[in-house]
Motif scaffolding. Structure first.
Motif, PDB file in Angstrom:
ATOM      1  N   ASN A   1      -1.262   3.996   7.911  1.00  0.00           N
ATOM      2  CA  ASN A   1      -2.412   4.396   7.090  1.00  0.00           C
ATOM      3  C   ASN A   1      -2.245   5.702   6.318  1.00  0.00           C
ATOM      4  O   ASN A   1      -3.146   6.113   5.596  1.00  0.00           O
ATOM      5  CB  ASN A   1      -3.700   4.517   7.930  1.00  0.00           C
ATOM      6  N   VAL A   2      -1.105   6.368   6.482  1.00  0.00           N
ATOM      7  CA  VAL A   2      -0.952   7.676   5.848  1.00  0.00           C
ATOM      8  C   VAL A   2      -0.759   7.499   4.346  1.00  0.00           C
ATOM      9  O   VAL A   2       0.183   6.840   3.902  1.00  0.00           O
ATOM     10  CB  VAL A   2       0.235   8.460   6.451  1.00  0.00           C
TER      11      VAL A   2
ATOM     12  N   LYS B 213      -5.814   0.335   3.348  1.00  0.00           N
ATOM     13  CA  LYS B 213      -6.167   0.534   4.756  1.00  0.00           C
ATOM     14  C   LYS B 213      -6.892  -0.692   5.311  1.00  0.00           C
ATOM     15  O   LYS B 213      -6.620  -1.136   6.431  1.00  0.00           O
ATOM     16  CB  LYS B 213      -7.072   1.766   4.912  1.00  0.00           C
TER      17      LYS B 213
ATOM     18  N   GLU C  60      -7.801   5.410  11.147  1.00  0.00           N
ATOM     19  CA  GLU C  60      -7.134   6.701  11.319  1.00  0.00           C
ATOM     20  C   GLU C  60      -5.729   6.697  10.705  1.00  0.00           C
ATOM     21  O   GLU C  60      -5.033   5.697  10.739  1.00  0.00           O
ATOM     22  CB  GLU C  60      -6.981   6.994  12.813  1.00  0.00           C
ATOM     23  N   GLU C  61      -5.325   7.857  10.203  1.00  0.00           N
ATOM     24  CA  GLU C  61      -3.957   8.007   9.713  1.00  0.00           C
ATOM     25  C   GLU C  61      -3.096   8.578  10.841  1.00  0.00           C
ATOM     26  O   GLU C  61      -3.432   9.588  11.425  1.00  0.00           O
ATOM     27  CB  GLU C  61      -3.933   8.956   8.516  1.00  0.00           C
TER      28      GLU C  61
ATOM     29  N   TYR D  68       5.112  -1.562   2.749  1.00  0.00           N
ATOM     30  CA  TYR D  68       4.101  -0.921   3.590  1.00  0.00           C
ATOM     31  C   TYR D  68       4.437  -1.025   5.071  1.00  0.00           C
ATOM     32  O   TYR D  68       3.993  -0.223   5.875  1.00  0.00           O
ATOM     33  CB  TYR D  68       2.711  -1.516   3.329  1.00  0.00           C
TER      34      TYR D  68
ATOM     35  N   PRO E 271       0.615   9.906  11.381  1.00  0.00           N
ATOM     36  CA  PRO E 271       1.918  10.203  10.787  1.00  0.00           C
ATOM     37  C   PRO E 271       3.057   9.909  11.753  1.00  0.00           C
ATOM     38  O   PRO E 271       2.906  10.085  12.965  1.00  0.00           O
ATOM     39  CB  PRO E 271       1.844  11.714  10.501  1.00  0.00           C
TER      40      PRO E 271
ATOM     41  N   ASP F  42       4.263   5.070   7.182  1.00  0.00           N
ATOM     42  CA  ASP F  42       3.500   5.600   8.313  1.00  0.00           C
ATOM     43  C   ASP F  42       2.097   4.994   8.321  1.00  0.00           C
ATOM     44  O   ASP F  42       1.477   4.838   7.262  1.00  0.00           O
ATOM     45  CB  ASP F  42       3.407   7.126   8.243  1.00  0.00           C
TER      46      ASP F  42
END
Lengths: 353, 466, 247
Positions: C142-143, C150, C91-92, C136, C94, C140
């Motif tokens: 995985n955004v 990922k 999941e992303e 990285y 933010p 945020d």
């Protein structure tokens, strides 16, 4: 007696100074009504000439609703109780003698039945001064699959007031394709109630405004059913001094879990003096939904114009090409090639200077 | 433990009441004699009295708004409009009465002072009781003072700008404001001066049934730069409280102003505030707004981009919890060529709270080459709260790029599962996602300078986890 | 005695549909297990149900971890026990940085505060081992990450959280050869005699540098064959057709 009428009220008010809560028509007068017989109907099912009274939750305006209720000079009741293979086509033509049409159309689609209905409103020539006030009511029972194509092809001198009221039951699918091209004034009120779970309502509208045309579109969808889906796509172009107001509301009611609503309006401005107002509302009292809306306005991308012109096409033609390209998705929803070509021709003509 | 996932801000530490210890209180209601009395007590020049009377006239003439939250709970007869605290203006912290100091202590004002804030103007009830300004700012010619002093000592400049940005005709509550205004801040930043440290001001209400009508006037002259921070917090009372402040901002050519607000009125407050800015050529206004408190808020900062290349940025969040109806948003008028506006608005609603976003973007016929981009995101934390998005656009020229987009939804189950699979409880997972959602605004705030705002946001997040 | 995971006659459905139909599986400390099977066989369901994804319902059967029945534990409680899953599509989130997120997770699973300096050092070192760009860590979660980034971020979390059992749900799918090598490297860095690995995969590339103890073939909700590492190669050559017929 001429008076001012207030039409197309939005479900939520904003400041009066924004000038979008409603549309005020000055010097409005209901015309004398005569019989109307200039209608050509192609159908596989029996169509009756009586309808039941309708009570829209969000109406275009009382004066017009009452006129339809009390004085409609064309009433059609279409009961889709079997699958219809060939679209039902109802073609109204207004001319010098029959220049007022107040039509009340009720479409009732029985459970699981499929069909397409095409409603065409035309003026015989550019000089007819016509008045049209109509309503199309659709009741889609469970699993019904209905497509309604509404074509407002009236001339620039006519007045056009139109309402659509829809009720969707469980898993019903109702698709609208609307072309709002004609009328010095075009006031359109669209209301859908998505009562049924997994019901699906898509609306694809294209509009064109030119000269002094005024378009006021008020689209409202209330979502009650679980996993219901509403999609409203509106594309349009304005030239000359045309004015457009688009008001779109998706209202997610408590309990419509997993419902999805999308609303998108895109207005191409082809002249400095054209004016575009928009109010795309999302109202939400249920958390488990996905609601998106977007709207945008601006002129046609210069780079695109330039690219097409480098291929030897004039600017005017290039503009037309791009507008038609934007309409293409909607045009493709009209399967009948002859009808589609007729529309393309009208678009071309309207965009000519 | 059945703790709510994302708790309301723990307001208890803000809800400290001092004894109602005022020296003078107006009789209830509002008529001309009250307005004249206020003016007289302040020893105001005649033109200011005329402004007040104009406000009173419009207040009596204008209707209540026909849109937005229901304000029927508001009874003007119940609100005494002017409460004067016992202490008069103080130039040094030592002179501030102990009782008032204690309240400020709890709000963190002295801490902020220690961190060499540029200036602190804290309004206690309706009069400014404490005010300081760093010396280097004085040397640069920056004027930062309470509004009464400004009327007295900088009358010419106040007269030139007062009521010029926001007219009394705008709406009923700004008319009321003009009739009875009291307190507030005045800032003038001279040409080319860069005020490096944010100027800060605290407003607070501390008397039952008292309205707060502070006036803020800021002029950032050509090429100058200022960040002004406004923070509000009020102790809790049972009776309805009204806040009808007015903020008039002027951003001159090539100037830049950032106006940040963290608003945390207690939950009985009606916050009907008016803010407006005039931006000249190449000027920039940045609004940073966090709305957490109040029972009802109606707040739509307006930007008039009247000079070419003027620019507006808006970053805002509102958090509507139980019993709250937060109706916020913005207005912008693109009035000149190549003006730009960028808006990012977020809202969170929970426990039956109502969060409404409204906007109106006007692109005038002469605003060729303008751009406007608006994005709204709403997070619903349960199914009995409400989140509405009501954006209006009014485009009057073709040479414009206008776009608006909005999203409404809840925290996805998948995201919660993902975070829980890493060992976070459901409550922590949700709180983390909400924190992430709010981070674009917290990043914009100079939390290291703003002790109370920092407090507020932390409390919010700790309340969620704790 | 060193039983890590034990699944007994597990039946699981998603909505109306039954997906796992009596699955049995035992994993001991120090072992690497691989589950292969055609699309829709229930591989990802198995991984998700071990972590109690609310999308799936266990209708009968039991899941034990280190001898304790964990049927009634919430997802976070299972994670705290030492179970980790690398998600197929993470999941992303933010507004939450990778660094802060892993720190919060570390505090949650360890039940004690982390030493910031040590934590940062280890994070940087691990990221460099996985050929991840240091920046990285402040992005945020995985955004805007590519598929490969990922997946690496999942392996990074595994290495930082040091679970007892790591379940890798198609971590290799959609990755190029180099990225798969990095993932394999990460698994080797993680694996020791005190923990276990369960790899769900379609391919054998990810297995090349790993010592695989068991390969299970999952078809239609049941494990229908279990053998040593060579089975994976045979599957790659011949596919699942013959196993489908067996059923």
């Amino acid at each position: 007696m001429k008076k001012m009428v207030v039409l197309n009220e939005t479900p939520r008010r904003t400041s009066k100074s924004f000038g979008i809560n409603n549309i005020k028509i000055e010097n409005f007068e209901l015309p004398e009504l005569k019989d109307f017989s200039n209608v050509n109907i192609e159908t596989e099912v029996n169509i009756e000439n009586t309808v039941h009274e309708f009570k829209p939750k969000f109406s275009i305006g009382e004066v017009l609703v009452n006129q339809i209720k009390d004085q409609a000079n064309k009433k059609l009741y279409i009961n889709i109780d079997k699958d219809i293979k060939k679209p039902i086509v109802i073609d109204f033509e207004l001319d010098e003698t029959q220049n007022t049409l107040v039509d009340n159309i009720v479409i009732r689609a029985e459970e699981g039945k499929k069909g397409t209905i095409i409603l065409k409103y035309r003026t015989k020539n550019d000089d007819v001064q016509a008045f049209h006030n109509g309503v199309c009511n659709v009741k889609a029972k469970a699993n019904a699959d209905i497509k309604v194509i509404i074509l407002n092809l009236l001339n620039q001198k006519s007045e056009n007031y139109y309402s659509m009221n829809n009720k969707l039951e469980e898993n019903a699918n109702l698709e609208y394709v609307i072309a709002d091209f004609g009328g010095s004034k075009t006031v359109t009120n669209y209301y859908s109630s998505l009562i049924g779970n997994t019901s699906n309502n898509t609306v694809n509208t294209m509009y064109l405004g030119k000269e002094q045309q005024l378009l006021d579109l008020n689209y409202i969808a209330e979502v009650y059913g679980k996993k219901a889906n509403i999609d409203i796509e509106v594309y349009g172009a304005l030239k000359d001094n045309a004015i457009k107001h688009f008001k779109g509301t998706i209202d997610f009611k408590t309990g419509c879990k997993k419902a999805v609503g999308n609303e998108n309006e895109y207005c191409m401005l082809l002249s400095k003096k054209a004016k575009s107002k928009a109010l795309p509302m999302l109202l939400c009292s249920e958390d488990d939904v996905q609601g998106n809306h977007s709207n945008s306005a601006g002129k046609i991308d210069e780079d695109k114009l330039y690219y097409i012109m480098t291929r030897g096409i004039s600017k005017k033609e290039a503009q037309k090409l791009i507008v038609k390209a934007k309409f293409n998705n909607i045009l493709n929803k009209i399967e009948d090639e002859t009808l589609k070509n007729e529309l393309i021709e009208i678009i071309d003509r309207k965009l000519d200077y | 433990m059945a703790k709510t996932q994302v708790d309301d801000i723990n307001r208890s530490i803000y809800n400290i009441k001092n004894e109602d210890n005022y020296s003078f209180k107006m009789k209830k209601g509002l008529d001309e004699s009250i307005v004249r009395q206020i003016s007289k007590m302040k020893n105001e020049p005649k033109w200011m009295l005329e402004c007040r009377l104009k406000g009173l006239e419009m207040f009596n003439k204008l209707d209540m708004p026909t849109w937005g939250p229901d304000l029927s709970c508001l009874n003007m007869d119940d609100i005494s409009t002017y409460v004067r605290p016992k202490s008069n203006l103080n130039s040094s912290w030592n002179d501030v009465p102990e009782e008032i100091k204690n309240t400020f202590d709890l709000l963190g004002i002295p801490e902020a002072e220690k961190k060499s804030l540029a200036g602190v103007g804290a309004q206690y009830d309706s009069e400014v009781v404490y005010h300081s300004l760093q010396e280097d700012l004085l040397k640069k010619g920056v004027i930062y003072t309470d509004f009464e002093t400004a009327v007295r000592e900088h009358e010419e400049i106040v007269k030139e700008y007062f009521m010029k940005c926001v007219p009394a005709e705008d709406h009923k509550f700004v008319a009321l404001h003009y009739a009875v205004w009291s307190g507030g801040s005045f800032v003038y930043v001279p040409k080319g001066v860069d005020v490096e440290i944010p100027l800060q001001s605290y407003f607070r209400l501390n008397s039952p049934e008292s309205g707060q009508f502070e006036h803020t006037l800021i002029i950032v002259d050509e090429g100058a730069n200022l960040h002004f921070i406004e923070g509000c917090s009020a102790p809790k009372y049972n009776k309805v409280n009204l806040h009808a402040g007015c903020v008039e901002l002027f951003v001159k050519e090539n100037a830049r102003l950032r106006y940040s607000t963290i608003e945390n009125w207690s939950k009985n407050m009606l916050n009907l505030n008016t803010k407006k800015v005039m931006v000249e050529k190449n000027g920039v206004i940045e609004w940073v707004t966090g709305s957490f408190g109040s029972r009802i808020s109606m707040l739509y900062p307006m930007s008039i981009l009247k000079g070419e290349n003027a620019k507006m940025e808006y970053t805002g969040i509102s958090f509507a919890g139980e019993g709250q109806n937060l109706d916020t948003g913005l207005k912008v008028v693109h009035g000149a060529k190549n003006t730009a506006s960028v808006v990012s608005s977020k809202s969170i609603s929970k426990s039956g709270g109502i969060a409404t976003f409204r906007s109106n973007v006007i692109v005038a016929p002469e605003a060729d080459g303008s751009k406007s981009n608006i994005s709204c995101e709403s997070l619903m934390l349960d199914d009995w709260s409400v989140s509405d998005t009501i954006p209006v656009s009014n485009i009057q020229t073709d040479d414009v790029e206008f776009s608006h987009e909005a999203k409404i939804g809840k925290i996805s189950d998948e995201a919660i599962f993902y975070l829980m699979s890493r060992g976070l409880s459901e409550e922590e997972a949700k709180a983390m996602i909400v924190r992430g959602f709010a981070s674009p605004i917290s990043k914009e705030l100079p939390v290291e300078y703003a002790a109370e705002m920092n407090n507020l946001i932390n409390l919010e997040l700790e309340g969620a986890i704790g | 005695m060193d039983n890590l995971l034990e699944i007994k006659n597990l039946h699981v459905s998603a909505g109306e549909k039954e997906i796992l139909k009596g699955l049995n599986l035992k994993i001991y400390k120090g072992e690497v297990h691989v589950i292969m099977g055609p699309n829709g066989a229930g591989k990802s369901t198995l991984a998700n149900v071990i972590l109690n994804n609310p999308e799936y319902t266990r209708t009968s059967g039991d899941v034990f971890f280190e001898g304790d029945n964990i049927n009634d534990l919430r997802t976070d409680e299972r994670a705290k026990k030492g179970i980790f899953m690398s998600f197929q599509s993470p999941e992303e989130i933010p507004g939450i940085s990778v660094q802060n997120f892993i720190k919060s997770a570390k505090v949650a699973v360890d039940g004690k505060p982390v030493r910031i300096f040590e934590y940062k050092k280890k994070l940087e070192q691990t990221m460099s081992d996985l050929n991840m760009n240091k920046e990285y860590s402040s992005r945020d979660l995985n955004v805007g990450f590519s598929g490969g980034e990922k997946k690496k971020n999942e392996i990074l979390q595994m290495l930082m959280l040091e679970p007892k059992l790591a379940i890798l749900d198609e971590t290799d799918s959609g990755l190029d050869v180099d990225a798969i090598k990095t993932v394999s490297k990460g698994i080797n860095m993680y694996h020791n005699n005190n923990n276990g690995v369960l790899i769900i995969t379609h391919g054998t590339k990810i297995l090349e540098n790993l010592k695989v103890d068991y390969v299970h073939i999952l078809v239609d909700g049941q494990i229908i064959k279990t053998s040593d590492g060579n089975l994976a190669k045979e599957i790659e050559k011949n596919g699942y057709e013959s196993y489908k017929e067996v059923k």
